[in-house]
Enzyme design. Structure first.
Site, PDB file in Angstrom:
ATOM      1  N   GLU A 129      -8.457  -2.301 -24.507  1.00 42.83           N
ATOM      2  CA  GLU A 129      -8.714  -1.236 -25.469  1.00 42.83           C
ATOM      3  C   GLU A 129      -7.420  -0.473 -25.724  1.00 42.83           C
ATOM      4  O   GLU A 129      -6.451  -0.572 -24.958  1.00 42.83           O
ATOM      5  CB  GLU A 129      -9.805  -0.299 -24.970  1.00 42.83           C
TER       6      GLU A 129
ATOM      7  N   HIS B 192     -13.318   6.516 -23.159  1.00 42.65           N
ATOM      8  CA  HIS B 192     -12.671   6.503 -21.855  1.00 42.65           C
ATOM      9  C   HIS B 192     -11.473   7.437 -21.823  1.00 42.65           C
ATOM     10  O   HIS B 192     -10.859   7.725 -22.854  1.00 42.65           O
ATOM     11  CB  HIS B 192     -12.211   5.084 -21.509  1.00 42.65           C
TER      12      HIS B 192
ATOM     13  N   SER C 201     -11.278  -9.981 -35.515  1.00 43.56           N
ATOM     14  CA  SER C 201     -12.145  -8.833 -35.272  1.00 43.56           C
ATOM     15  C   SER C 201     -13.014  -9.131 -34.048  1.00 43.56           C
ATOM     16  O   SER C 201     -13.107 -10.285 -33.598  1.00 43.56           O
ATOM     17  CB  SER C 201     -13.029  -8.542 -36.486  1.00 43.56           C
TER      18      SER C 201
ATOM     19  N   GLY D 199       0.783 -16.362 -27.293  1.00 43.72           N
ATOM     20  CA  GLY D 199      -0.001 -17.563 -27.083  1.00 43.72           C
ATOM     21  C   GLY D 199      -1.463 -17.339 -26.757  1.00 43.72           C
ATOM     22  O   GLY D 199      -2.212 -18.317 -26.565  1.00 43.72           O
ATOM     23  N   ALA D 200      -1.860 -16.091 -26.676  1.00 39.12           N
ATOM     24  CA  ALA D 200      -3.283 -15.818 -26.445  1.00 39.12           C
ATOM     25  C   ALA D 200      -4.070 -16.124 -27.709  1.00 39.12           C
ATOM     26  O   ALA D 200      -3.533 -16.068 -28.827  1.00 39.12           O
ATOM     27  CB  ALA D 200      -3.490 -14.360 -26.048  1.00 39.12           C
TER      28      ALA D 200
ATOM     29  N   PRO E  73      -8.900 -13.143 -31.961  1.00 37.17           N
ATOM     30  CA  PRO E  73      -9.655 -13.188 -33.224  1.00 37.17           C
ATOM     31  C   PRO E  73      -9.175 -12.099 -34.179  1.00 37.17           C
ATOM     32  O   PRO E  73      -8.372 -11.232 -33.810  1.00 37.17           O
ATOM     33  CB  PRO E  73     -11.095 -12.933 -32.773  1.00 37.17           C
TER      34      PRO E  73
END
Length: 566
Positions: A175, A217, A246, A240-241, A244
């Site tokens: 986040e 948080h 969204s 490289g991750a 998406p």
């Protein structure tokens, strides 16, 4: 599961760790007020390797001290502000995974191939469900907590998953706020993480706000471009991750990655046997109307489920507002009906007249002795109540039964008395140790006068008085006593009030309902005697030896039976 287990409870962490040396995880449910001290204490024991801190609101300076101590002593902290963790098919710690229904729905009863680490506890439970639908499920899931300084970071657990052979896919849900996600970027670039990693950093909507926004948080606050969700998502994708566009596409990317591994032969699907059906929690099943069971008790006199208790359908508010008496309450709770005013007043009079009869009678004597022995109020009063029986205070029911039976059988007072004599029975309600015909019991006088003025019929009292006339021919103390007066008059009350059926009258006599009047009333006096002795600080009572006939021969054995020495 299908049965309950007992969990040992200890009052100190030291006792718990010394008794269970193989336990290495400490779950701390203490509030933020004491979580720091108790967590530090837990980490001081060598057997504890991992501490899970559930509390929110721990001051950041305390969190820093916890983290520093954990790193120095090679400990792992999950939290603060965490819901815990799950290893599917093995165990869960904290609140992670939710109730058993959610555990079953998310297939957490079997190990899958996905390692999940999140900051949000709520979203971790949501992701467990997502993974159960688009993959073979979760292997291990960790919610590190949403504080700005978590005890363990996202990358700490990503690197753990990299080393676990059963984990084939790593899923990260971060986040906005902080820069921990950049540690994952660095691990990807340095090839310390080689397994497929799907990541999403929540909070991309922050860019539409003109000023900085604090999300739920403590750590979910963008302190600049680098800490924004958009920047971190871009950095992870560049390293490289699989990222998406969204959150809505998150599950699709996970599914696509999972299916690619199957296609490449790097992951095989296997059937997992369905677990035994877990019984639904009893309270939940009752609440949801899925089961019912026979009740253990039946109550027809009161109800405490509403806003206020009711006695036989009458609320306590109504009783107070209409100035009802104790007699009215007894009518409702003992006899389940509203009694006529004169009948309730008669009960009040009975209670007043029999509340006490001095310190020398059996019940008061026992209560006083117990109180002086240092016993508590309940014990002292109970000892006095236990003396109530056929010879003391418990003759009301027996007197009522005998008088009613004699009248129903058409016995004359003389036949009744002589019949009892032939049977070797004492007549209940007749006789007094102190009072005589020339020194009448004023309690009986008061009861007779009240009944003759207010009762429609006193035929049972009249019969009892005729019995008295006959017994007085034998001895002046064989008078109608207060037990006999209450017994005969309560029979007249039930008959003249016309609110009791014959069956109900018989039932009251058989169940000991009339003796209840004496028990209730005398309790008042017994309490008074106990409090009196306590107030006076009376010492332990020892009966004087000169008031005991010691009848023992020289050999220490008893002589002839005591009854031979009347």
């Amino acid at each position: 599961g299908k049965k309950e287990i007992l969990i040992p409870v200890f009052s100190t962490i030291k006792d718990a760790t010394s008794n269970f040396k193989n336990a290495d995880v400490f779950i701390n449910f203490a509030s933020y007020r004491s979580a720091f001290e108790s967590s530090m204490e837990a980490m001081s024991f060598p057997t504890i390797r991992t501490v899970v801190i559930v509390a929110e609101g721990i001051p950041e300076i305390q969190s820093k001290k916890l983290i520093a101590y954990a790193r120095e002593h090679n400990k792992v902290i999950i939290g603060p502000a965490t819901v815990g963790a799950v290893q599917a098919g093995a165990f869960k710690i904290g609140y992670a995974g939710g109730p058993v229904e959610n555990v079953m729905r998310s297939k957490l009863y079997k190990p899958g191939s996905v390692g999940l680490v999140t900051k949000s506890g709520g979203l971790s439970n949501e992701m467990y469900n997502v993974l159960s639908t688009v993959t073979d499920g979760l292997y291990e899931g960790i919610a590190i907590g949403g504080d700005y300084f978590p005890g363990s970071t996202l990358v700490d657990h990503v690197l753990r998953f990299e080393k676990i052979p059963e984990v084939k896919i790593i899923v990260v849900l971060g986040e906005l706020g902080g820069i921990n996600e950049y540690d994952i970027e660095e691990a990807l670039r340095s090839k310390r993480v080689t397994k497929p990693l799907i990541a999403w950093v929540s909070g991309t909507c922050a860019k539409v706000f003109p000023t900085e926004v604090q999300f739920g948080h403590a750590g979910a606050k963008s302190g600049g471009i680098r800490e924004s969700a958009v920047a971190k998502n871009s950095a992870l994708a560049a390293a490289g991750a699989i990222v998406p566009n969204s959150f809505e596409e998150f599950s699709a990317k996970i599914s696509e990655t999972y299916n690619n591994l199957i296609t490449q032969g790097l992951l095989s699907q296997s059937e997992w046997p369905l677990p035994e059906k877990i019984p639904q929690d009893y309270k939940s099943a009752i609440k949801n109307g899925k089961i019912r069971r026979p009740t253990s008790f039946v109550s027809t006199i009161c109800d405490d489920r509403g806003d206020e208790p009711t006695y036989a359908g009458v609320s306590v508010t109504e009783l107070i507002r209409t100035e009802q008496s104790i007699g009215d309450v007894i009518g409702l709770l003992w006899f389940k009906r509203k009694l006529p005013e004169y009948a309730s007043r008669f009960i009040d009079i009975c209670i007043i007249l029999t509340a006490d009869h001095g310190p020398c009678v059996s019940g008061a004597h026992n209560t006083i002795v117990c109180a002086r022995a240092g016993k508590d109020l309940v014990s002292s009063v109970a000892s006095g109540l236990l003396t109530i029986g056929p010879r003391y205070g418990g003759a009301i029911d027996d007197a009522a039964r005998h008088f009613k039976s004699a009248i129903d059988e058409g016995l004359t007072p003389e036949n009744f008395v002589e019949g009892m004599k032939r049977k070797g029975l004492i007549i209940p309600g007749i006789g007094h140790r102190i009072k005589t015909v020339n020194n009448p019991d004023m309690r009986v006088v008061i009861l007779k006068e009240y009944a003759k003025e207010h009762f429609g019929s006193v035929r049972h009292l009249t019969y009892a008085l005729e019995v008295e006339k006959y017994t007085l021919q034998k001895s002046p103390n064989l008078i109608l006593n207060v037990d006999g007066a209450i017994a005969s008059l309560f029979l007249d009350l039930m008959e003249s009030s016309q609110v009791f059926s014959k069956f109900e009258v018989q039932q009251i006599l058989e169940t000991g309902g009339l003796n209840g009047l004496f028990i209730l009333a005398r309790t008042i006096g017994l309490i008074g005697h106990c409090l009196d002795q306590k107030r006076l600080q009376q010492p332990l009572y020892r009966h004087p030896w000169d008031d005991v006939l010691y009848h023992v021969d020289e050999n220490g054995t008893s002589g002839q039976d005591r009854k031979n020495y009347q």
